[in-house]
Design an enzyme around this catalytic site. Sequence first.
Site, PDB file in Angstrom:
ATOM      1  N   CYS A  94       0.798  -1.221   0.000  1.00  0.00           N
ATOM      2  CA  CYS A  94       0.000   0.000   0.000  1.00  0.00           C
ATOM      3  C   CYS A  94       0.836   1.280   0.000  1.00  0.00           C
ATOM      4  O   CYS A  94       0.378   2.307  -0.497  1.00  0.00           O
ATOM      5  CB  CYS A  94      -0.978   0.009   1.165  1.00  0.00           C
ATOM      6  SG  CYS A  94      -0.214   0.253   2.779  1.00  0.00           S
ATOM      7  N   ASP A 125      -6.938  -3.109   6.321  1.00  0.00           N
ATOM      8  CA  ASP A 125      -6.909  -4.370   7.051  1.00  0.00           C
ATOM      9  C   ASP A 125      -5.464  -4.818   7.188  1.00  0.00           C
ATOM     10  O   ASP A 125      -5.163  -5.989   7.317  1.00  0.00           O
ATOM     11  CB  ASP A 125      -7.755  -5.427   6.339  1.00  0.00           C
ATOM     12  CG  ASP A 125      -7.989  -6.640   7.232  1.00  0.00           C
ATOM     13  OD1 ASP A 125      -8.039  -6.470   8.463  1.00  0.00           O
ATOM     14  OD2 ASP A 125      -8.098  -7.755   6.707  1.00  0.00           O
ATOM     15  N   TYR A 179     -11.995 -13.943  17.384  1.00  0.00           N
ATOM     16  CA  TYR A 179     -10.982 -13.414  18.305  1.00  0.00           C
ATOM     17  C   TYR A 179     -11.318 -13.780  19.748  1.00  0.00           C
ATOM     18  O   TYR A 179     -10.487 -13.668  20.627  1.00  0.00           O
ATOM     19  CB  TYR A 179     -10.891 -11.897  18.206  1.00  0.00           C
ATOM     20  CG  TYR A 179     -10.391 -11.339  16.901  1.00  0.00           C
ATOM     21  CD1 TYR A 179      -9.993 -12.144  15.836  1.00  0.00           C
ATOM     22  CD2 TYR A 179     -10.329  -9.971  16.717  1.00  0.00           C
ATOM     23  CE1 TYR A 179      -9.551 -11.609  14.648  1.00  0.00           C
ATOM     24  CE2 TYR A 179      -9.881  -9.416  15.527  1.00  0.00           C
ATOM     25  CZ  TYR A 179      -9.490 -10.244  14.498  1.00  0.00           C
ATOM     26  OH  TYR A 179      -9.056  -9.703  13.334  1.00  0.00           O
TER      27      TYR A 179
END
Length: 131
Positions: A24, A44, A119
């Site tokens: 990115c 993300d 999670y």
Amino acid sequence: MRKTCGNVLDNLKGDCYEILVQDCVPVLKKFAEQGRTFDYVINDLTAVPISTAPEEDSTWEFLRLILDLSIRVLRPSGKYFTQGNCANLTDALSEYEKLLGRLSCKVDFSKEVVCVPSYMELWVFYTIWKK
């Protein structure tokens, strides 16, 4: 990911979207230099670092770089979406929110705390926009 996403990721480019699977930083730098702007940037890539210790400064600086570049390519009404970290990591989340105040342009944010079953804990997600 077909069981989760169906055929959504079969085409990485459509009439009104393009999914880039790349590093990115150079992409965001190029878009910022070209003056390209977007309605949404979804990160993300990384969560808020767990540690707030000085030896982790490079991790926080990397996060600041990603934030600055992402905010630069947002349209004035654009939104940046990202995960924070576990809701119990109050010091790290507080440091992240302070970091938002030190970006190259002024931003505001909201956050949501939700249970992420995989999670097995409460997780904080942020929406950030230019002031």
